[in-house]
Structures are given as C-alpha cells and as structure tokens.
Design a protein around this motif. Structure first.
Motif, PDB file in Angstrom:
ATOM      1  N   ARG A 279       0.892  -1.292  -0.084  1.00 51.77           N
ATOM      2  CA  ARG A 279      -0.098   0.014  -0.008  1.00 51.77           C
ATOM      3  C   ARG A 279       0.752   1.336  -0.094  1.00 51.77           C
ATOM      4  N   GLY A 280       1.771   1.303   0.704  1.00 48.77           N
ATOM      5  CA  GLY A 280       2.749   2.249   0.958  1.00 48.77           C
ATOM      6  C   GLY A 280       3.616   2.400  -0.254  1.00 48.77           C
ATOM      7  N   THR A 281       4.055   1.448  -1.109  1.00 51.49           N
ATOM      8  CA  THR A 281       4.879   1.558  -2.163  1.00 51.49           C
ATOM      9  C   THR A 281       4.195   2.214  -3.468  1.00 51.49           C
ATOM     10  N   ALA A 282       2.719   1.922  -3.409  1.00 51.13           N
ATOM     11  CA  ALA A 282       1.858   2.226  -4.549  1.00 51.13           C
ATOM     12  C   ALA A 282       1.920   3.752  -4.638  1.00 51.13           C
ATOM     13  N   LEU A 283       1.813   4.429  -3.537  1.00 51.23           N
ATOM     14  CA  LEU A 283       1.672   5.888  -3.897  1.00 51.23           C
ATOM     15  C   LEU A 283       3.321   6.798  -3.838  1.00 51.23           C
ATOM     16  N   VAL A 284       4.098   5.952  -3.315  1.00 52.35           N
ATOM     17  CA  VAL A 284       5.619   6.327  -3.529  1.00 52.35           C
ATOM     18  C   VAL A 284       5.948   6.383  -4.980  1.00 52.35           C
ATOM     19  N   ALA A 332       5.999  15.989  -1.446  1.00 52.71           N
ATOM     20  CA  ALA A 332       5.539  14.899  -1.847  1.00 52.71           C
ATOM     21  C   ALA A 332       5.573  13.890  -0.573  1.00 52.71           C
ATOM     22  N   ALA A 333       6.962  13.620  -0.135  1.00 52.54           N
ATOM     23  CA  ALA A 333       6.867  12.908   0.940  1.00 52.54           C
ATOM     24  C   ALA A 333       6.359  13.118   2.239  1.00 52.54           C
ATOM     25  N   MET A 334       6.560  14.569   2.651  1.00 55.83           N
ATOM     26  CA  MET A 334       5.831  14.959   3.895  1.00 55.83           C
ATOM     27  C   MET A 334       4.228  14.858   3.784  1.00 55.83           C
ATOM     28  N   GLY A 335       3.670  15.205   2.716  1.00 59.40           N
ATOM     29  CA  GLY A 335       2.315  15.158   2.496  1.00 59.40           C
ATOM     30  C   GLY A 335       1.886  13.645   2.539  1.00 59.40           C
ATOM     31  N   LEU A 336       2.574  12.748   1.957  1.00 60.31           N
ATOM     32  CA  LEU A 336       2.076  11.455   2.229  1.00 60.31           C
ATOM     33  C   LEU A 336       2.135  10.983   3.697  1.00 60.31           C
ATOM     34  N   PHE A 337       3.426  11.465   4.162  1.00 55.55           N
ATOM     35  CA  PHE A 337       3.622  10.961   5.589  1.00 55.55           C
ATOM     36  C   PHE A 337       2.416  11.279   6.393  1.00 55.55           C
ATOM     37  N   ALA A 338       2.171  12.757   6.392  1.00 51.09           N
ATOM     38  CA  ALA A 338       1.218  13.600   7.299  1.00 51.09           C
ATOM     39  C   ALA A 338      -0.412  12.841   6.950  1.00 51.09           C
ATOM     40  N   LEU A 339      -0.693  12.506   5.716  1.00 53.03           N
ATOM     41  CA  LEU A 339      -1.959  11.947   5.376  1.00 53.03           C
ATOM     42  C   LEU A 339      -2.109  10.425   5.522  1.00 53.03           C
ATOM     43  N   THR A 340      -1.101   9.614   6.080  1.00 57.90           N
ATOM     44  CA  THR A 340      -1.230   8.373   5.959  1.00 57.90           C
ATOM     45  C   THR A 340      -2.447   7.613   6.548  1.00 57.90           C
ATOM     46  N   LEU A 341      -3.055   8.103   7.436  1.00 64.60           N
ATOM     47  CA  LEU A 341      -4.212   7.451   8.133  1.00 64.60           C
ATOM     48  C   LEU A 341      -5.135   7.848   7.276  1.00 64.60           C
ATOM     49  N   PRO A 342      -5.662   8.952   6.975  1.00 63.32           N
ATOM     50  CA  PRO A 342      -6.886   8.821   5.897  1.00 63.32           C
ATOM     51  C   PRO A 342      -6.613   8.280   4.518  1.00 63.32           C
ATOM     52  N   ILE A 343      -5.405   8.456   4.013  1.00 66.73           N
ATOM     53  CA  ILE A 343      -5.048   7.817   2.735  1.00 66.73           C
ATOM     54  C   ILE A 343      -5.167   6.163   3.042  1.00 66.73           C
ATOM     55  N   PHE A 345      -7.280   4.322   5.120  1.00 67.54           N
ATOM     56  CA  PHE A 345      -8.510   3.955   5.280  1.00 67.54           C
ATOM     57  C   PHE A 345      -9.460   4.246   4.068  1.00 67.54           C
ATOM     58  N   GLY A 346      -9.340   5.549   3.476  1.00 67.16           N
ATOM     59  CA  GLY A 346      -9.859   5.946   2.400  1.00 67.16           C
ATOM     60  C   GLY A 346      -9.697   5.249   1.202  1.00 67.16           C
ATOM     61  N   PHE A 347      -8.578   4.777   0.816  1.00 65.72           N
ATOM     62  CA  PHE A 347      -8.143   4.102  -0.283  1.00 65.72           C
ATOM     63  C   PHE A 347      -8.217   2.661  -0.131  1.00 65.72           C
ATOM     64  N   PHE A 348      -7.900   2.068   1.171  1.00 63.49           N
ATOM     65  CA  PHE A 348      -7.849   0.574   1.223  1.00 63.49           C
ATOM     66  C   PHE A 348      -8.935   0.098   2.288  1.00 63.49           C
ATOM     67  N   GLY A 349      -9.645   0.922   2.941  1.00 62.09           N
ATOM     68  CA  GLY A 349     -10.571   0.331   3.678  1.00 62.09           C
ATOM     69  C   GLY A 349     -10.366   0.025   4.956  1.00 62.09           C
ATOM     70  N   ASP A 350      -9.153   0.089   5.667  1.00 55.28           N
ATOM     71  CA  ASP A 350      -8.665  -0.053   7.205  1.00 55.28           C
ATOM     72  C   ASP A 350      -7.637   0.607   7.470  1.00 55.28           C
ATOM     73  N   TYR A 351      -7.228   0.670   8.795  1.00 52.94           N
ATOM     74  CA  TYR A 351      -6.129   1.188   9.171  1.00 52.94           C
ATOM     75  C   TYR A 351      -4.938   0.187   9.460  1.00 52.94           C
ATOM     76  N   GLU A 352      -4.871  -0.934   8.881  1.00 51.68           N
ATOM     77  CA  GLU A 352      -3.905  -1.990   8.885  1.00 51.68           C
ATOM     78  C   GLU A 352      -2.455  -1.379   8.435  1.00 51.68           C
ATOM     79  N   GLY A 353      -1.443  -1.298   9.243  1.00 54.33           N
ATOM     80  CA  GLY A 353      -0.232  -1.252   8.674  1.00 54.33           C
ATOM     81  C   GLY A 353       0.137   0.375   8.726  1.00 54.33           C
ATOM     82  N   ASN A 354      -0.601   1.254   9.512  1.00 55.66           N
ATOM     83  CA  ASN A 354      -0.218   2.716   9.639  1.00 55.66           C
ATOM     84  C   ASN A 354       1.240   2.906   9.701  1.00 55.66           C
ATOM     85  N   PRO A 355       1.886   2.544  10.842  1.00 55.18           N
ATOM     86  CA  PRO A 355       3.188   2.852  10.837  1.00 55.18           C
ATOM     87  C   PRO A 355       4.129   2.486   9.744  1.00 55.18           C
TER      88      PRO A 355
END
Length: 523
Positions: A279-284, A332-343, A345-355
C-alpha cells in the motif's frame, strides 16, 4: 540544442509520467476489488518479472536508436537494416530464453516468495517476456529517426490496456468466487495483453512508414555477431540505472517472505502482510514519477555538455535538477507521511499497517533522489560507480531485511527501505561531487524542507481534534482531497514568501509559469 530534441524529450517525459501514474494508481482499486492476499501476491511476483524484463529490454531501445541515428548520418541504409534485424533477433531471443528459465524455475521461485500460491502467477506474467523485448526494438527504431511519438503512444497504450484488463479480470474472477491464487494469476494476463497491443500498434506504424530499412545485401551470421556486440556494449550499462528501484523491490520479494516465515507466518498470511507493505509503495511510485519526469530531459544534456568540456554548464544542470527534485519531493514525502491515516482508510478500507506505510511514505523523498542521482551518474559517464553503489545498496537491503524483520516484524522492511535509499542517495551524490564539485545544499533546499514541514503540520492538525477511527471511507477520501489542495496552497505561498525560486525559475514552471511571465510583462 534543437527544438526537435526538446519536443521529443517533452513527449517522452509526459508519456512516461502518464503511464507510470496509471501503473501506480490502479493498485488501489485492485486491492479494493481482490483484497490484501491477491494484492500481496501481485506485489511479490511483479518485481521479479520487472527485474528480468529490465535485464532483457532496458538498454536495447536507446542502444539501437543511437546506432541507427549514426547510420542515418552516414546515409547507410544497409547498416540500418542490419541493426534492426540484429536487435530483433536479440530481443526475441532474450525474451524466449527468459520465459523458459522462469517457467522451468517457477516452483523454486514461488517457494522463495513464500509458497506455492505464487507459482501460477509467475508462469502467467513471464509469458509477457515473449512479447516485450521484441516490442522494445520497434521503439528504439523510431527513436533512431527522432520520432518519439510511436514510443510515447505505445507506452500509454500498453499501460492503459494492462491496467484496464487487470481490474476487469480481477472483478470477474472475484465475482465468480475463484481462489486468491487463481485471481492473482488471472490479473497477470493484463500485462501480456498490454504488451501485445503495444507491439501490434508499433508494427502497424512500422509497416505504414516510409522509413522501413531495405537492403539487397544478404544478412549473414557475421553481421549478427558484429552488431550484437555493439548493441550489447551500449545497452548493458543502461540497465544499471533502470535496475536501481527494481532490484531493491526484487530483494524485498525474495527476502521478506522468508523472514516472515522464520517468525511464524505461513502462505497467504505472508501475502496479506506484503499487500499491506505494498500500500505504501503504490503511492511512493507516483512521487518518484514526478521527480524523474521533471529531470528526464536534462540527463542526455549532461552527457553532451561534458563531451564538449562545458563543466560550468554541467554543474548548473546538476544543481537545477537537484533543486527541482527538492522542490517536488519534499512536499510529496511529507504530505504522504502526514496523510497516512486517511489515505490508508480511504483508499484501502482499514487502518492496518499505518506505521509501516508512514515510514514507506517518508522514504519517497530519498527514493526520488536515488532515481535522480543514479541517472545523473550515468549522464556523467559513471555507470560503473552507479553499478557498485546499487550493488552495495542491494547487499545492505538483504542484511537489513533479515535483521530488522526478525526483530521487529513487518515494520522492519519499511525501515530497511528508508535506510538503504538514504545511503544510496548519499553515495551517489558523493561520487557526483568527486566528478564535478557543485553546491550540495542551498538556501532554497532549506526553504523547500521547512515549507514542507509546516505544510505537513497544517494538513495533519485537524486530526488531533477529530477521531479518524470514526470516519467513513467517503469522509476520509474527502479529507485527503481537500488537504492535498490546502497543502499545495500553503506550500506554494511559503516558497514564494521565502523566495525559494527566482523569477526565471518561476516562469519556467509547467502550467503556472505562464502566469508569472504575464505578470513580469505587465510590470
């Protein structure tokens, strides 16, 4: 510098940007349609295919375009025919051999990836190798005639067909209740169809063109040997830069499942965890695409400038490339980092693996610099140094994955990714500086970094007064969209107020630059 060259560079840059964005964004609906297990299998298998594909294809288009361009200058139609035929034989041979090797070794490779669930996916996606290398030859041929349109259109066509078919096949197979292994293998068919459509398009353009190479001289085995050596000598070093990210992703595919097995996970549970990491690498990938696309036209200019002995101009190009990468990669990096939680949940449907995802998001900054600086080293004719640095990074990735995953679980692979990209970036910049001393850190870089930090604090602040765990997916997606716009506005205002860019640089920016030009003209 010719206008045709600039136009060609812009066309390829835009096409690469569009195709890469398509290739990154589709992972979100794929995970939503098919689930973490299928997404995990895809994320495990695809880097293996990409590594082999890059080794088979990466340098061929550029090598034959260079050789054909030289033959055109000499007006030698026979040489053009010989180059094209030799490259076609090499491409088809590499593809066939690579497919056979992967097919025969599919079960052992699947075991390395965590279990037999990946075997069918490996076999299906490897069939793309029967098409892609031969397709690359046509791209190189047209590039040799300074015609970038066929390459650009075929790239976008390939990616569009691939992404569309992956999502359609995933939806159909999931709806019919097939297992995760079958669904994952089915979506791989999209890669074959995408490459095939691209090849058909290129072949059609080739047959209709007036530049088909013709010669009455017979094509001999000695001709093949002569040109094969020249093509390989030019193409192999090019693979280094292209392999940088693919190699590290390949190492993750091989080592992460093994280490997760070592700490007790089995089969599809491994695919599920790797899907979370994916999930993380997709937006990176999107963040990296923007930075690499912006500097793509500068890289060949560096080689030409050095060849003419224009050191000051080369230094200026390097500093400009670094500056614009700082400008886009920090937010880009700081924005993705700051919006990790809503990204998440909003894109993938849960909060698994936030850290895990948050760390991977922040690594986008150094991933961008790795891609950029590896390309610049190649432009500076330092391909061997770039190869050694990538090798060192790969070796460290293996060690860190083993140590960190065994001690900290899945988050260990995220930390290893960040550490390795930091190291490779630093080593690349060190070698660049040895070749041509330049300003490594400028005041503008500080402006971009500080502005990005303030922007990140602004867009994350509302979550401290709200409970994201009670949000709906729609609300989370809406929050992301709004905060991206707010963040862009805050960042833009800050870099203007702090004078991170000069007047000429503001005027040269894509899309918005015209407004600064009109303002200057009015004054």
């Amino acid at each position: 510098m010719s206008k045709g060259f600039l136009n060609g560079a812009i066309i390829i840059s835009v096409a690469t940007l569009v195709s890469k964005i398509l290739g990154s964004v589709f992972r979100i609906p794929l995970q939503n349609i098919a689930g973490n297990e299928v997404f995990g299998i895809f994320s495990l298998v695809y880097p293996v295919y990409m590594a082999v594909l890059i080794l088979s294809v990466a340098g061929i288009p550029l090598a034959i375009s260079k050789l054909i361009s030289e033959a055109r200058v000499n007006g030698d139609e026979r040489q053009i025919r010989d180059i094209f035929v030799t490259a076609s034989i090499l491409g088809a041979s590499f593809g066939l051999i690579s497919f056979i090797v992967i097919y025969v070794l599919s079960e052992p490779i699947a075991e390395l990836l965590g279990g037999s669930y990946a075997t069918l996916s490996i076999i299906v996606v490897s069939a793309t190798l029967l098409v892609a290398p031969y397709m690359a030859v046509y791209r190189g041929f047209f590039q040799g005639y300074d015609d970038m349109n066929p390459t650009a259109i075929s790239q976008v066509l390939e990616q569009f067909v691939r992404v569309t078919m992956i999502l359609v096949i995933a939806y159909v197979l999931v709806a019919q209740g097939y297992s995760e292994e079958i669904v994952a293998a089915g979506v791989m068919i999209g890669s074959i169809l995408g490459a095939l459509c691209s090849l058909i398009y290129l072949r059609w353009i080739f047959l209709r063109s007036t530049i088909k190479p013709i010669s009455s001289e017979p094509y001999k085995f000695q001709t093949f040997r002569t040109w094969a050596k020249k093509i390989l000598a030019l193409s192999l070093p090019i693979c280094v830069g292209a392999l940088a990210m693919a190699l590290l992703n390949f190492i993750d595919s091989i080592t992460v499942p093994q280490q997760l097995q070592a700490i007790g996970y089995r089969e599809l549970a491994i695919a599920d965890l790797f899907g979370i990491y994916g999930r993380g690498t997709a937006l990176v990938q999107i963040a990296v695409v923007f930075s690499s696309a912006l500097i793509l036209p500068l890289i060949p200019l560096i080689t030409g400038s050095l060849a003419k002995g224009e050191i000051d101009q080369t230094r200026s190009m390097i500093e400009k490339a670094l500056k614009f990468t700082h400008m886009f990669s920090w937010p880009a990096a700081m924005g993705l980092f700051a919006l990790t939680l809503p990204i998440n949940f909003g894109f993938f449907g849960d909060y698994e693996g936030n850290p895990v995802i948050a760390i991977v998001h922040f690594s986008a900054l150094f991933t961008s610099f790795t891609v950029l600086t590896t390309g610049i080293l190649q432009g500076m004719n330092k391909s061997k140094q770039a190869a050694w640095i990538v090798t060192i990074g790969a070796a460290l990735k293996v060690i860190l994955n083993i140590v960190l995953i065994r001690n900290f679980g899945l988050i260990g692979v995220a930390w290893s990714t960040l550490i390795v990209y930091v190291l490779v970036s630093v080593l690349n910049i060190s070698w660049m500086y040895k070749g041509i001393p330049f300003k490594v850190w400028a005041r503008s870089h500080t402006v971009f970094a500080v502005s990005s930090l303030i922007m990140a604090l602004v867009i994350v602040a509302p979550t401290f007064f709200m409970d994201p765990m009670n949000w709906s997916r729609g609300f989370a997606l809406g929050y992301v969209v709004i905060m991206v716009m707010v963040g862009a506005l805050v960042y833009g205002v800050l870099i203007l107020a702090l004078k991170g860019l000069g007047k000429e640089e503001l005027q040269s920016l894509p899309v918005v630059g015209k407004y600064f030009r009109s303002t200057v003209e009015e004054q």
